[in-house]
Write an enzyme that holds these catalytic residues in place. Structure first.
Site, PDB file in Angstrom:
ATOM      1  N   GLY A 238       0.758  -1.244   0.000  1.00  0.00           N
ATOM      2  CA  GLY A 238       0.000   0.000   0.000  1.00  0.00           C
ATOM      3  C   GLY A 238       0.786   1.291   0.000  1.00  0.00           C
ATOM      4  N   GLU A 288       4.044  -6.638   1.697  1.00  0.00           N
ATOM      5  CA  GLU A 288       3.578  -7.003   0.360  1.00  0.00           C
ATOM      6  C   GLU A 288       3.519  -5.780  -0.544  1.00  0.00           C
ATOM      7  OE1 GLU A 288      -0.281  -8.574   1.215  1.00  0.00           O
ATOM      8  OE2 GLU A 288       0.509 -10.070   2.599  1.00  0.00           O
ATOM      9  N   ARG A 327      -5.298   3.022 -15.972  1.00  0.00           N
ATOM     10  CA  ARG A 327      -5.435   3.713 -14.685  1.00  0.00           C
ATOM     11  C   ARG A 327      -6.159   5.066 -14.786  1.00  0.00           C
ATOM     12  NH1 ARG A 327      -2.129   5.197 -11.589  1.00  0.00           N
ATOM     13  NH2 ARG A 327      -3.105   4.391  -9.731  1.00  0.00           N
ATOM     14  N   TYR A 331      -9.412   4.890 -12.595  1.00  0.00           N
ATOM     15  CA  TYR A 331      -9.313   5.498 -11.256  1.00  0.00           C
ATOM     16  C   TYR A 331      -9.141   7.016 -11.318  1.00  0.00           C
ATOM     17  CZ  TYR A 331      -7.550   0.691 -10.608  1.00  0.00           C
ATOM     18  OH  TYR A 331      -7.360  -0.659 -10.641  1.00  0.00           O
ATOM     19  N   CYS A 358     -12.589   4.504 -29.296  1.00  0.00           N
ATOM     20  CA  CYS A 358     -13.853   5.220 -29.436  1.00  0.00           C
ATOM     21  C   CYS A 358     -14.633   5.230 -28.120  1.00  0.00           C
ATOM     22  CB  CYS A 358     -14.658   4.547 -30.542  1.00  0.00           C
ATOM     23  SG  CYS A 358     -16.070   5.489 -31.000  1.00  0.00           S
ATOM     24  N   GLU A 359     -14.049   5.862 -27.118  1.00  0.00           N
ATOM     25  CA  GLU A 359     -14.700   6.050 -25.815  1.00  0.00           C
ATOM     26  C   GLU A 359     -14.144   7.337 -25.244  1.00  0.00           C
ATOM     27  OE1 GLU A 359     -15.138   3.164 -22.833  1.00  0.00           O
ATOM     28  OE2 GLU A 359     -14.905   1.463 -24.181  1.00  0.00           O
ATOM     29  N   TYR A 387       0.766  -1.683 -12.229  1.00  0.00           N
ATOM     30  CA  TYR A 387      -0.604  -1.755 -12.714  1.00  0.00           C
ATOM     31  C   TYR A 387      -0.752  -1.112 -14.093  1.00  0.00           C
ATOM     32  CZ  TYR A 387      -1.036  -2.822  -7.767  1.00  0.00           C
ATOM     33  OH  TYR A 387      -0.855  -3.375  -6.521  1.00  0.00           O
TER      34      TYR A 387
END
Ligand code: LLP
Length: 434
Positions: A238, A288, A327, A331, A358-359, A387
């Site tokens: 984290g 981790e 990402r 997010y 196309c978005e 990520y």
């Protein structure tokens, strides 16, 4: 700190000119710095001095075989989440026996594979999962090593989609229910209670929630050591990284300009806050980290296709898209965007930096100020090592991006761009349509 910087006008990764990589292998291409990963690992490990610590790289952040091998050689074990990731660890020639298996929905097949490969421990998130594991271990005639993931109900103050330690999240078991879960586990014939785990969320930019979570569970961890003889405590991952000033943050001079109370998390500060809380436990401590180890060690290279001047808005259309780096779309994440060839004589301009899909969500940056660039020039999306490639897809039948690993003045293609034939190899036209 990282190893991306301008040498003269050209952005380099370690001693490699990134434009050379882009010309040789095309774009979109991820480029990773081996030295940055090694520095991040060594600094974090160093900040845990005084603990019997093991870093388990959360390989979901970047599961490229080359990256896994690099971390294995640095001494890392792995935090893995699927049968596929177990097989990646093996394929990288790395050690499953020191690695931990997380996740709330492990299948019987995955549990079996992990047991056969001698996984260090399973991080169990529910009683049904424990029952399944007991059953599979019984079939194999072994005892499965486990730790429960405790949900400490602490607010990590991060993006809702990556916060995990609140009671309404699907993860772990509540602290209040944990004693009963351990007592039940101790009665199962094919379970060996071995540790305890927690993970409160990702991209934390302050140390306080880590301290709060450890403080909240520490008495319970002591009780587990006394009553169940547990040998380890995993405090999860984290640790957040810098996205806003990504390029400048590579230099120590940048850190010195930051007010001490607003400095992003450093491994030294993380260690200084947590080691005193953890050392008295006398347990092995697992970490981790995913993003911290690889996030600032990677960039995504992309080529400008067009500069489209719209009504009151410019669009810089690049050849990378949301399928390569999801990402920002997923997010609302910020990634700094810099030209590979910096030219201070050019004007600045403001544009939305967008992919060709196309978005409207296929947008890397809104109203971003950049040096004026045109067709054929290259850009780097910074802090894309975590990520990034790991979350890439083939949406729009776009090949997965290529990946390159840099080591000093050398670089190698470690994941070749897919061909159309590879992308469609498992598809077929059914007989009734022939
Ligand atoms: N341990 C567990 C149990 C986790 O679920 C995670 C990440 C980690 C460790 C590693 O967390 P890190 O040190 O990387 O923050 N795709 C999102 C991040 C998802 C994180 C999921 N769990 C993103 O791009 O921001």
């Amino acid at each position: 700190m990282h190893h991306f910087r301008y040498v003269g006008q050209n952005l380099h990764c370690e001693s490699v000119d990134l434009a050379e990589v882009a010309r040789l292998y095309g774009t979109p291409t991820y480029v990773y710095s081996a030295a940055t990963m090694a520095d991040n690992y060594t600094r974090l490990a160093g900040s845990l001095a005084g603990l019997d610590a093991q870093i388990c790289f959360a390989m979901k952040a970047n599961s490229s075989l080359a990256v896994l091998r690099h971390f294995a050689r640095l001494g890392a074990a792995f935090d893995l989440v699927s049968g596929g990731e177990i097989r990646r660890v093996l394929a990288a020639g790395a050690d499953v026996r020191r690695s931990v298996f997380a996740g709330i929905g492990k299948t019987e097949g995955e549990l079996r594979l992990a047991l056969e490969q001698g996984i260090f421990s399973f991080h169990v998130e529910s009683e049904p999962e424990l029952a399944r594991l007991n059953h599979v271990a019984g079939q194999l005639g072994v005892k499965a090593p486990v730790a429960f993931r405790i949900n400490p109900d602490v607010d990590a103050h991060t993006h809702a989609k990556i916060t995990t330690g609140k009671s309404y999240n699907k993860f772990g078991i509540p602290l209040a229910a944990a004693a009963a879960a351990y007592a039940a586990a101790a009665k199962l014939p094919h379970i060996q209670v071995k540790g305890v785990q927690m993970h409160i969320g990702s991209q934390l930019t302050s140390i306080a929630p880590f301290v709060e979570a450890v403080t909240k569970v520490v008495t319970f961890v002591e009780a587990l050591k006394r009553d169940h003889g547990i040998s380890y405590f995993s405090i999860g991952g984290g640790i957040g990284i810098i996205y806003q000033d990504a390029l400048a943050s590579g230099q120590s001079a940048w850190w010195e300009t930051q007010p001490t109370d607003r400095r992003p998390i450093t491994p030294e500060a993380y260690g200084a806050a947590l080691v005193p809380l953890l050392r008295p436990l006398g347990l092995k401590i697992l970490l981790e980290p995913g993003r911290f180890l690889v996030g600032n060690a990677g960039v995504l290279l992309t080529r400008v296709e067009h500069l489209k001047r719209g009504a009151g808005k410019n669009f810089l259309i690049v050849d990378a898209a949301m399928n390569d780096l999801v990402r920002p779309a997923m997010y609302d994440a910020y990634h700094e965007i810099v030209p590979l060839h910096r030219d201070t004589t050019r004007r600045a301009f403001t544009a939305d930096v967008v992919g060709p899909i196309c978005e409207s969500g296929d947008c890397f940056a809104h109203d971003r100020q950049l040096q004026e660039v045109g067709e054929g020039e290259y850009l780097a999306l910074m802090s894309a090592g975590a990520y990034g490639a790991a979350m890439a897809s083939r949406y729009n039948t776009r090949a997965l991006p290529a990946e390159v690993l840099v080591n000093g003045g050398a670089f190698e293609l470690v994941h070749a761009r897919e061909t159309f034939e590879q992308m469609t190899a498992n598809e077929k036209i059914p007989a009734f349509l022939k």
